[in-house]
Design an enzyme around this catalytic site. Sequence first.
Site, short mmCIF file in Angstrom:
data_model
loop_
_atom_site.label_atom_id
_atom_site.label_comp_id
_atom_site.label_asym_id
_atom_site.label_seq_id
_atom_site.Cartn_x
_atom_site.Cartn_y
_atom_site.Cartn_z
N LYS A 103 0.86 -1.19 0.00
CA LYS A 103 0.00 0.00 0.00
C LYS A 103 0.89 1.23 0.00
O LYS A 103 2.04 1.17 0.45
CB LYS A 103 -0.89 0.02 1.26
P1 NAD Z 1 -13.03 7.67 -2.61
O1 NAD Z 1 -12.01 8.71 -2.45
O2 NAD Z 1 -13.57 7.38 -3.96
O3 NAD Z 1 -14.29 8.01 -1.66
C1 NAD Z 1 -14.15 8.22 -0.29
C2 NAD Z 1 -15.48 8.68 0.27
O4 NAD Z 1 -15.40 8.75 1.70
C3 NAD Z 1 -15.90 10.06 -0.20
O5 NAD Z 1 -17.30 10.09 -0.42
C4 NAD Z 1 -15.55 10.95 1.00
O6 NAD Z 1 -16.35 12.13 1.07
C5 NAD Z 1 -15.87 10.01 2.13
N1 NAD Z 1 -15.22 10.38 3.38
C6 NAD Z 1 -13.95 10.82 3.56
N2 NAD Z 1 -13.75 11.08 4.86
C7 NAD Z 1 -14.90 10.79 5.50
C8 NAD Z 1 -15.31 10.84 6.84
N3 NAD Z 1 -14.48 11.26 7.82
N4 NAD Z 1 -16.58 10.45 7.14
C9 NAD Z 1 -17.42 10.03 6.18
N5 NAD Z 1 -17.08 9.97 4.89
C10 NAD Z 1 -15.83 10.33 4.56
O7 NAD Z 1 -12.43 6.36 -1.93
P2 NAD Z 1 -12.81 4.82 -2.23
O8 NAD Z 1 -11.89 4.33 -3.28
O9 NAD Z 1 -14.28 4.70 -2.39
O10 NAD Z 1 -12.36 4.14 -0.87
C11 NAD Z 1 -13.21 4.08 0.28
C12 NAD Z 1 -12.75 2.94 1.18
O11 NAD Z 1 -12.80 1.71 0.44
C13 NAD Z 1 -11.32 3.04 1.71
O12 NAD Z 1 -11.26 2.42 2.98
C14 NAD Z 1 -10.53 2.20 0.73
O13 NAD Z 1 -9.31 1.71 1.28
C15 NAD Z 1 -11.53 1.08 0.49
N6 NAD Z 1 -11.30 0.31 -0.74
C16 NAD Z 1 -11.26 0.92 -1.95
C17 NAD Z 1 -11.07 0.15 -3.10
C18 NAD Z 1 -11.09 0.75 -4.47
O14 NAD Z 1 -11.03 -0.02 -5.44
N7 NAD Z 1 -11.18 2.03 -4.65
C19 NAD Z 1 -10.89 -1.22 -2.98
C20 NAD Z 1 -10.95 -1.82 -1.72
C21 NAD Z 1 -11.18 -1.03 -0.61
#
Ligand code: NAD
Length: 428
Positions: free
Chosen positions: A117
Amino acid sequence: MANPHEIPSYLKHDALGPWGVYLEQIDRVTPYLGNLARWVETLKRPKRVLIVDVPIERDDGSIAHFEGYRVQHNTSRGPGKGGVRFHQDVTLSEVMALSAWMTVKNAAVNVPYGGAKGGIRVDPKTLSQGELQRMTRRYTSEINIIIGPNKDIPAPDVNTNEQIMAWMMDTYSMNQGSTASGVVTGKPISLGGSLGRHEATGRGVFVVGCEAASRIGMDIKGARLAVQGFGNVGAVAARLFSEAGARVVAVQDHAGTITRPAGLNVMALQAHVAVHGSVTGFPGSEELAARDQFWGVECDILVPAALEQQINESNANRIQAKLILEGANGPTTPAADDMLRDRGVLVVPDVIANAGGVTVSYFEWVQDFSSYFWTEDEINLRLTRIMREAFASVWQLAEEKKVSLRTAAFIVGCTRVLQAREMRGLYP
Ligand code: NAD
């Protein structure tokens, strides 16, 4: 003389941080690892940690420095794999934990990767597009020495997307003198990205959500869903559940929380966020005054899809849902896990629930190597099959051993990693 057995300070149990949460999860799985437990220390130390300075020239001529990280937690089963996060709260403890969860996840769904990561401690909203590009390229150049299609393959995470991956791929390629599309996944389709990758994580959450719901006798049609985080993962999961007849009754993002008991129109909400940058102010919804009220919202399914440690001792007992699908990595602390278990709430852990993203990243990498691209139907079919199989084997193990789905998923994942470690042996 220094004690050779002393644990380095940055690896010590930090009960309050994400790395501490991960270590506790490893302690919980260790009794189930049999003879492989003698290798468990391997999982408690990242293989390689790189901290880099990322200087850029700002648009106004000043110089700014950001702290960047790339952690390769384990490569016993294959190259490192895991996203890159741009966020003002990124720390080494967080990146270490996220890299370790990738190790367990990749093994739990049996894709041939280790775990890695990366991240930069920055609020990207404070940068112009030009500054964002310069920072991304300089970061890529700094970690260039440890990444590569056969070494470690970054992907998108919080606040990073297809465009960032395109810049990373281009920078790596410029440095090595030829186009290396397999160095990152989550790229734009036009640069060797995969159909279905953008939606893959949310789709995986939906697939395992349907599997879990059917096992506890819950009908998705009419189920009430609350989602924290409306980005790549949360918005796609919300859309797929709502298309299947669920009602999305509450959504929280970084700026606020909106509710609508009759159900929010997810497509219209996505369009609203694209224009306004947040879910707040969405016509027809009501805004909750305090962020904390989100956890008490009446719902059947809760999807945390934002950041770590959101579900903790302070709110676990207020959660109304019967089913929690961890779209985010590490959203639930071990103490909250216990409280939810005691109340009969089923938690589908991150290492299974959000593994759809890395699964289609694996498909993308395979397609890049063979320069032969699959149809979206093929991708979604294969993704659905892998997610269902992974969920079924974890469910069965959980029943056999009478443990949580998290411990069962960790048993599957850690066993595969440590078997590989043992077979390879220690060098020299
Ligand atoms: P992203 O940047 O697309 O979206 C993040 C979202 O979380 C946004 O809507 C933001 O406003 C919100 N957010 C940020 N801080 C916040 C808070 N304090 N309270 C509430 N909402 C908050 O990110 P993503 O890619 O959707 O990732 C989200 C989670 O999923 C992370 O934990 C990431 O590690 C995990 N994840 C992502 C992927 C991927 O393919 N993108 C894969 C596996 C896991």
